[in-house]
Design a protein around this motif. Structure first.
Motif, PDB file in Angstrom:
ATOM      1  N   UNK A 248       1.038  -1.074  -0.337  1.00 32.68           N
ATOM      2  CA  UNK A 248       0.081   0.141   0.047  1.00 32.68           C
ATOM      3  C   UNK A 248       1.169   1.247  -0.277  1.00 32.68           C
ATOM      4  N   UNK A 249       1.734   0.968  -0.257  1.00 35.03           N
ATOM      5  CA  UNK A 249       3.034   2.693  -1.022  1.00 35.03           C
ATOM      6  C   UNK A 249       4.202   2.350  -1.867  1.00 35.03           C
ATOM      7  N   UNK A 250       4.302   3.724  -2.073  1.00 34.63           N
ATOM      8  CA  UNK A 250       5.713   3.004  -3.246  1.00 34.63           C
ATOM      9  C   UNK A 250       6.921   2.570  -2.999  1.00 34.63           C
ATOM     10  N   UNK A 251       7.739   1.983  -3.453  1.00 34.95           N
ATOM     11  CA  UNK A 251       8.577   1.354  -3.686  1.00 34.95           C
ATOM     12  C   UNK A 251       9.755   1.839  -2.884  1.00 34.95           C
ATOM     13  N   UNK A 252       9.408   3.492  -3.868  1.00 30.57           N
ATOM     14  CA  UNK A 252      11.077   4.329  -3.842  1.00 30.57           C
ATOM     15  C   UNK A 252      11.671   4.104  -5.112  1.00 30.57           C
ATOM     16  N   UNK A 253      10.992   2.790  -6.196  1.00 29.05           N
ATOM     17  CA  UNK A 253      11.679   2.617  -7.192  1.00 29.05           C
ATOM     18  C   UNK A 253      10.907   4.019  -8.656  1.00 29.05           C
ATOM     19  N   UNK A 254      11.961   3.991  -9.246  1.00 29.23           N
ATOM     20  CA  UNK A 254      11.163   4.427 -10.139  1.00 29.23           C
ATOM     21  C   UNK A 254      12.681   5.164 -11.762  1.00 29.23           C
TER      22      UNK A 254
END
Length: 392
Positions: A248-254
């Motif tokens: 339920x959250x962003x992983x920090x990968x982009x």
């Protein structure tokens, strides 16, 4: 999903894209065409369009007695010949769209007759007060002044995830359109319409949030793609983030998707396999001024180490072969719309593509006449070697 794998076992062959960057796919071929008239409305619905002016706009006067069925900005294949299509925020802005009810329509295109039938749909609502800021309506039916919804995916549990541009936010809805949790912000990114701006300076252009959003083939992640460049990033570079549905959250990968021109925009993004995504990239032209309307295969692995996703052209939507002259068009078919915002994978070589007609403002097909919503299917010059799960 075992049956899906069995039905598409041929797709599991090793990908021809696994090595060096692939050459362009060549010319795509039109295999189906259908159209929904611009002046199509939800029967018995509320009036709309009071804030856009009287017009006429491309021959159409406002306001409207009912809600328009317009502006398809996202699509979900229901695998029964029908599709869920998401209408955008209404009339292009927060200020003029308060009487446009956000809605998912169920449509059935018939390439044999060239018609699209609207079978029903549902409005997006927040009856459980998940949105912590003020909404336009007391009944908590969501409007185009609340969110600018531009992308949609269906999770394996049957719920819908929608990408918004005003926050930008991720919005999680039930099968019937009820908001299930509070809007999820993207840390460090705020558009001018963001309700939490509190006098601060936005770092994203107006309505330049989540224009595209893909679901990973295993169903674990969402990949929302911004339409605009975040302030401080290289102009034309778009952030492609990873959101973990389980956590339920962003992983920090982009990753970074680089436009061919900083004047371009993206229209949609869908997954092909773990690393490859189809992305619509377009200029802002329509009709005679439409020059660049393309679909790229983008690879997150960055084979040439230039810091951006590798891109392979799979379809030029301004140069589609039409040997059967489908739709009454000539042997070269073009899709000359200002906004092309929907792509879905039908099989390993076939895509469906739809336009957002910006009703009643766009007139790309015929000057001075409001655009219809068109649904086309195209056969690519080569196979995508897609993961079988990408089809479901």
């Amino acid at each position: 999903m075992l049956s899906a794998v069995a039905l598409t076992a041929a797709l599991a062959a090793p990908s021809a894209l696994a090595g060096e960057q692939h050459h362009d796919f060549g010319q795509a071929t039109l295999t189906g065409w259908a159209s929904l008239p611009a002046e199509t409305f939800v029967p018995g619905s509320e009036p709309s369009g009071a804030a856009i002016g009287a017009g006429p706009f491309n021959g159409i006067s406002a306001p409207f007695a009912d809600q328009p069925v317009q502006g398809f900005s996202g699509i979900v294949n229901r695998h029964d010949g029908t599709y869920d299509v998401l209408s955008d925020n209404g009339y292009g802005g927060k200020a003029n769209s308060a009487d446009f009810l956000l809605r998912v329509h169920r449509v059935k295109p018939d390439p044999q007759t060239g018609k699209i039938e609207v079978l029903g749909g549902f409005n997006l609502t927040d009856p459980d007060h998940k949105v912590p800021f003020a909404l336009t309506r007391s009944d908590r039916t969501l409007t185009g002044a609340d969110f600018d919804v531009e992308s949609i995916v269906k999770a394996y549990d049957g719920t819908y995830w929608v990408g918004d541009e005003f926050g930008p936010f991720l919005l999680h809805f039930s099968r019937t359109g009820k908001l299930l949790e509070a809007p999820i912000s993207l840390e460090g990114v705020k558009a001018p319409e963001n309700p939490y701006l509190n006098g601060g300076t936005p770092n994203l252009g107006g309505s330049r949030g989540f224009e595209g959003m893909a679901r990973s083939v295993d169903g674990r992640y969402l990949y929302p793609l911004l339409e605009g460049t975040v302030a401080g990033d290289t102009p034309g570079d778009l952030r492609f983030n990873q959101f973990d549905l389980k956590a339920g959250k962003y992983t920090g990968k982009r990753w970074t998707y680089r436009l061919e021109s900083s004047a371009h925009a993206i229209g949609d993004a869908i997954a092909v396999d773990k690393h490859h995504f189809l992305v619509i990239e377009r200029d802002g032209g329509q009709g005679a001024t439409a020059k660049f309307k393309r679909i790229y295969l983008a690879d997150t692995r960055d084979r040439n180490d230039d810091g951006v996703m590798d891109k392979t052209l799979v379809a030029d939507l301004m140069n589609i072969a039409n040997p059967k002259k489908l739709g009454g068009f000539g042997e070269t078919f073009t899709f000359p719309f200002q906004t092309i915002e929907d792509v879905v994978l039908l099989d390993d070589r076939t895509l469906a593509v739809l336009n957002d007609n910006n009703f009643p403002f766009s007139s790309g097909r015929t000057a001075g006449k409001a655009d219809n919503n068109e649904f086309i299917t195209i056969r690519l010059g080569e196979r995508l070697h897609a993961d079988p799960r990408a089809l479901f």
